[in-house]
Design an enzyme around this catalytic site. Structure first.
Site, PDB file in Angstrom:
ATOM      1  CG  HIS A  34      -4.151  -3.375   3.516  1.00  0.00           C
ATOM      2  ND1 HIS A  34      -2.545  -2.838   3.622  1.00  0.00           N
ATOM      3  CD2 HIS A  34      -4.176  -2.028   2.802  1.00  0.00           C
ATOM      4  CE1 HIS A  34      -2.654  -1.449   3.875  1.00  0.00           C
ATOM      5  NE2 HIS A  34      -3.157  -0.914   3.640  1.00  0.00           N
ATOM      6  CD  GLU A  64      -1.639  -6.200   6.134  1.00  0.00           C
ATOM      7  OE1 GLU A  64      -1.835  -4.949   5.945  1.00  0.00           O
ATOM      8  OE2 GLU A  64      -1.414  -6.634   4.725  1.00  0.00           O
ATOM      9  CB  SER A 109       1.193 -12.144  36.990  1.00  0.00           C
ATOM     10  OG  SER A 109       0.212 -12.262  35.903  1.00  0.00           O
ATOM     11  N   GLY A 110       0.451 -14.641  37.856  1.00  0.00           N
ATOM     12  CA  GLY A 110      -0.594 -16.140  37.704  1.00  0.00           C
ATOM     13  C   GLY A 110      -1.309 -16.168  36.694  1.00  0.00           C
ATOM     14  N   GLY A 111      -0.595 -15.565  35.325  1.00  0.00           N
ATOM     15  CA  GLY A 111      -1.345 -15.020  34.002  1.00  0.00           C
ATOM     16  C   GLY A 111      -0.615 -16.176  33.192  1.00  0.00           C
ATOM     17  CB  VAL A 112      -0.722 -17.262  30.013  1.00  0.00           C
ATOM     18  CG1 VAL A 112       0.455 -17.644  28.400  1.00  0.00           C
ATOM     19  CG2 VAL A 112      -1.415 -17.412  30.314  1.00  0.00           C
ATOM     20  CG  ASP A 113       1.593 -12.887  28.836  1.00  0.00           C
ATOM     21  OD1 ASP A 113       1.594 -13.705  27.792  1.00  0.00           O
ATOM     22  OD2 ASP A 113       0.845 -11.460  29.084  1.00  0.00           O
ATOM     23  CB  SER A 114       4.078 -13.506  35.189  1.00  0.00           C
ATOM     24  OG  SER A 114       2.508 -14.355  35.211  1.00  0.00           O
ATOM     25  CB  THR A 115       2.291 -19.082  33.899  1.00  0.00           C
ATOM     26  OG1 THR A 115       1.931 -18.544  34.973  1.00  0.00           O
ATOM     27  CG2 THR A 115       3.203 -20.246  34.023  1.00  0.00           C
ATOM     28  CB  CYS A 127      -1.198  -0.368   1.077  1.00  0.00           C
ATOM     29  SG  CYS A 127      -2.558   1.035   0.753  1.00  0.00           S
TER      30      CYS A 127
END
Length: 508
Positions: free
Chosen positions: A166, A168, A220-226, A79
């Protein structure tokens, strides 16, 4: 890593989608602002120029230096990128005579490796107000639509390609095929970016980076930090010290539940209850950005205290993921305001810890796939994202212990209801927002003047874009009744049906 792709961002709303599609091809890529490209261009195998809200004819048009790229690397202009190559390469770009936005079909496709496996009549997505009237020097037209003659072209003597549409976005039917044709067929990039290869490479890199040092990580208990913790655990074992802080802004019973969740993972975790400390610093504060700053400062203070108590801690690990990085870097320069809760930007000078971010280049769904290769449970990996500032940014206005408790009860009814009805895994993120308004209601024979809560549930892949979930009316009716009947101080429930963009997932 040599098999990687550089995406130069000109500010398009679709730039992150380009990266998503490239990653789906098992090819590693990075997004960099056009005005701050990586210093080592030679480490990239191919380059993609994104779209942009700017016009190449404008005085404020992004004008990158492509001297190290043009003719030296396989290059695809999308584009604005296509218009840029034409406008500054001897061609002519002019305002479109008709509005070139939305679905179109490629009525003509010339034989070229870029269109291998793509048939005439394929649907593409247009989104521009300018059009390429004359191709740049050496330009050869490859495809046309009824309204756009130069919908795609290449430049002779170079591996330089350009497309006016585009690839994508999902509306471009063969967009993924076109990107694969360019990256794999033309640029010869190897498709070696997989969750297992990332895990192996990252664990080895962490071992080399950290050595014998000790690391502290805030869970944090979340996915990322785990997932970040598990990568570090596999890399350095007992050198990793995890801390889970109760900031008083967690979900109901979350502090206890999360600590129990980590018991079987072999992680060295310490729970720290600092809820009074956080709530004290938030007293009387209503501005969302100020809330984030204060929460961030207390987090840093708590970690500094804990790191000092542990002694000989050298590194602070964070679960920063790629959307955090992307949204914190603006093509308009460093003056643009960013969300302070993103884990980017470093640490204050007094906190003498180096930062390590194992997931910095991953999207959320990629984090989950890496977690699966590490053996994490589906329940843990399927946990909804939760904002770093917690309920502080879901309580509009000032934050008090009473409001937190009220919203915790509302949130628990909503989340538990989603799980009980089998709807939780169909939702990417859900939560409740306590609004700074009161409304008239009737309970029994008495009039009430109490608070209103908004429920929010969205579906998404990585949080960059999101759609509201069309939850069943009977479910919403049941949840609304439970909230009003069980949570004192609430007499009205509304449901947020806004998508991102233009709205964001959180309200603050």
């Amino acid at each position: 890593m040599q098999n990687k792709v550089l995406i130069l961002d000109f500010g398009s709303q679709y730039t992150q989608l380009i990266a998503r599609r490239v990653r789906e091809l098992n090819i590693y890529c990075e997004i960099h602002p056009f005005n701050n490209p990586p210093k080592q261009i030679d480490t990239f195998k191919a380059v993609i120029l994104s779209g942009s809200p700017f016009s190449v004819r404008g005085d404020d048009a992004p004008h990158p230096d492509l001297a190290e790229i043009r003719g030296k690397k396989p290059l695809l202009g999308v584009c604005y990128g296509a218009q840029y190559l034409a406008h500054f390469g001897g061609g002519k770009v002019a305002p479109s005579s008709t509005r070139e936005y939305g679905r179109a079909k490629l009525t003509t496709i010339n034989d070229d490796p870029l269109f291998t496996g793509i048939s005439q009549g394929t649907q593409v997505w247009m989104s521009h107000s300018d059009t390429i009237q004359t191709l740049p020097t050496g330009g050869v037209c490859l495809a046309s639509t009824d309204d756009v003659h130069n919908a795609a072209y290449r430049i002779e003597g170079e591996t330089t390609y350009a497309i006016q549409f585009h690839p994508e976005v999902y509306h471009t039917t063969d967009g993924k095929q076109l990107l694969e044709n360019f990256l794999v067929g033309i640029a010869e990039v190897v498709q070696d970016w997989t969750p297992s290869s990332f895990a192996e490479m990252t664990i080895a890199a962490l071992q080399n980076q950290i050595g014998e040092d000790r690391v502290v990580l805030g869970l944090s208990g979340g996915v990322d930090s785990t997932v970040a913790a598990m990568l570090l655990h596999k890399a350095i074992g007992s050198q990793l010290h995890c801390i889970f802080v109760n900031n008083g802004l967690l979900r109901k019973n979350e502090f206890t539940d999360v600590l129990q969740q980590y018991e079987g993972l072999g992680l060295n975790v310490k729970g720290v209850d600092a809820s009074d400390r956080f709530l004290g610093h938030l007293a009387g504060v209503s501005d969302p950005e100020e809330k984030r700053k204060r929460i961030g400062k207390v987090f840093i203070d708590v970690f500094d205290d804990e790191a000092t108590a542990l002694t000989k801690i050298t590194w602070l690990a964070q679960g920063t993921i790629y959307p955090d990085v992307i949204e914190s870097v603006s093509v308009n320069g460093p003056s643009a305001t960013i969300k302070s809760h993103h884990n980017v930007g470093g640490l204050p000078s007094y906190m003498k810890l180096k930062v390590v971010e194992p997931l910095r280049m991953l999207f959320k769904d990629e984090v989950r796939r890496v977690g699966k290769t590490l053996g994490l449970s589906a329940n843990l990996l399927g946990r909804h994202p939760y904002p770093g500032p917690g309920l502080a940014i879901r309580i509009l206005g000032d934050v008090t212990a009473e409001k937190v408790q009220m919203l915790q009860e509302v949130d628990a009814i909503f989340i538990d209801g989603l799980k009980e009805e089998g709807l939780y895994d169909q939702v990417w993120q859900a939560g409740a927002i306590l609004l700074p308004v009161q409304s008239v209601g009737v309970m029994g024979d008495e009039r009430t003047y109490e608070k209103c809560v908004a429920l929010r549930a969205v579906e998404s892949t990585d949080g960059m874009t999101a759609d509201w979930v069309n939850l069943p009316y009977p479910f919403l009716q049941n949840i609304s009744n439970k909230i009003i009947n069980r949570v004192k101080g609430i007499n009205r429930v509304v449901y947020d049906i806004s998508s991102k963009p233009p709205a964001t997932i959180e309200w603050e």
